[in-house]
Motif scaffolding. Structure first.
Motif, short mmCIF file in Angstrom:
data_model
loop_
_atom_site.label_atom_id
_atom_site.label_comp_id
_atom_site.label_asym_id
_atom_site.label_seq_id
_atom_site.Cartn_x
_atom_site.Cartn_y
_atom_site.Cartn_z
N THR A 65 0.22 4.54 5.74
CA THR A 65 0.07 3.10 5.53
C THR A 65 0.76 2.22 6.55
OG1 THR A 65 2.03 3.00 4.08
CG2 THR A 65 -0.10 3.44 3.03
N CYS A 98 -6.70 7.20 6.41
CA CYS A 98 -6.00 6.22 7.23
C CYS A 98 -6.53 6.30 8.65
CB CYS A 98 -4.49 6.50 7.22
SG CYS A 98 -3.55 5.50 8.40
N SER A 112 -9.17 12.02 -1.99
CA SER A 112 -8.55 11.91 -0.67
C SER A 112 -8.30 10.44 -0.34
CB SER A 112 -9.44 12.53 0.41
OG SER A 112 -10.66 11.82 0.53
N ILE A 113 -7.36 10.21 0.57
CA ILE A 113 -7.05 8.87 1.06
C ILE A 113 -7.12 8.92 2.58
CG2 ILE A 113 -5.30 7.03 1.17
CD1 ILE A 113 -4.19 8.11 -1.48
N LEU A 139 0.68 4.19 -2.70
CA LEU A 139 0.41 5.56 -2.29
C LEU A 139 1.53 6.49 -2.73
CD1 LEU A 139 -1.22 7.68 -0.79
CD2 LEU A 139 -0.12 6.95 1.33
N ARG A 147 0.83 -1.20 0.00
CA ARG A 147 0.00 0.00 0.00
C ARG A 147 0.86 1.26 0.00
NH1 ARG A 147 -4.66 -1.54 4.52
NH2 ARG A 147 -5.72 -3.14 3.29
#
Length: 288
Positions: free
Chosen positions: A259, A172, A169-170, A108, A104
């Motif tokens: 990540t 976490c 957007s990401i 990313l 990941r």
């Protein structure tokens, strides 16, 4: 010939010796010491979570293959097993989490670099709220989920997206435990077209906080302007943590911040879920 067992390796030895000292005396490289520590942590997870799928990880043979092989990666020169079942749990299994989070992280990093190369900009938005030792984690997670949904939907949120030209957007999610109990929090990596100048950052941070405070209030949560929300330029986030993993010093970039929850250590006395496993391995604190 392969021996198949339904039981994990015995953990009695963890109660009688300091595994941290034994790691220092193995003569292994630092990377191999970390790898060994992950497998020891996995054994602890199997013991304390007998009903979890981590119990099958690397312990059961895959019937369709019939044999267990040992392979060596040509680039990394690391050995690994083939023909064994894995659990694929990024939350519970230290071994699987390390592999999955690394893939990941690579994905990313590619997305981040491509976006920056095309003239885009990234901002790290961190969301948290007030909590205490008496709060149950399940209750906090339910309320956080509701607050995050409210924060990211509606006209006010859409207006903020348009103001910075957000294209995606990401998210976490992380959770730690400390003197004030469970501490769930969220990192949002915002990818946008319009650059945020330094003098605009505090202005936008206030707008985002007003939106976050309202979302928390509707979800039965309390937050504060001092700790509830933080807005960082993604390049500045490279120094947000400053450490990689267990004992290997390395620059912590935005890709690892988003990540590598499995290898991060808690700050200011707090502990991540994997820190609990480390404590058992390093101190032999395993109760039956």
């Amino acid at each position: 010939m392969v021996n198949i067992t339904k039981s994990p390796p015995p953990l009695n030895s963890l109660n009688r010796r300091n595994t941290k000292k034994s790691l220092e005396n193995t003569g292994l490289s630092q990377q191999n010491e970390i790898r060994l520590l992950r497998y020891q942590m996995q054994s602890v997870a199997k013991h304390i979570l007998p009903g979890n799928r981590v119990g099958i990880c690397l312990r059961y043979q895959m019937e369709k293959y019939g044999i267990v092989d040992v392979y060596k990666h040509r680039q990394t020169q690391r050995a690994f097993y083939g023909g064994l079942m894995i659990c694929g749990s990024v939350w519970v299994c230290p071994v699987c989490a390390a592999k999955i989070s690394e893939r990941r992280r690579s994905e990313l990093r590619q997305a981040f670099d491509a976006h920056i190369a095309s003239g885009g900009h990234c901002t790290m938005l961190t969301l948290t709220f007030s909590h205490s030792r008496t709060d149950k984690l399940s209750d906090l997670l339910e309320k956080l989920s509701a607050a995050t949904l409210k924060f990211r939907t509606g006209k006010r949120s859409d207006k903020l997206r348009a103001e910075i030209g957000e294209i995606g957007s990401i998210r976490c999610f992380e959770v730690t435990y400390g003197v004030n109990g469970w501490h769930p929090h969220i990192h949002l990596l915002l990818m946008h077209k319009i650059e945020i100048d330094p003098w605009e950052r505090s202005y936008l941070e206030e707008k985002y906080y007003d939106l976050w405070e309202a979302a928390c209030a509707k979800s039965d949560l309390e937050t504060s302007a001092a700790h509830g929300l933080r807005l960082d330029d993604a390049h500045e986030a490279d120094t947000y943590i400053g450490k990689w993993g267990d004992i290997m010093p390395r620059t912590w970039g935005v890709d690892r911040e988003m990540t590598k929850a499995n290898s991060k250590k808690g700050k200011e006395g707090s502990m991540t879920p994997f820190d609990f496993l480390r404590v058992v391995v390093e101190e032999g604190d395993l109760m039956y």
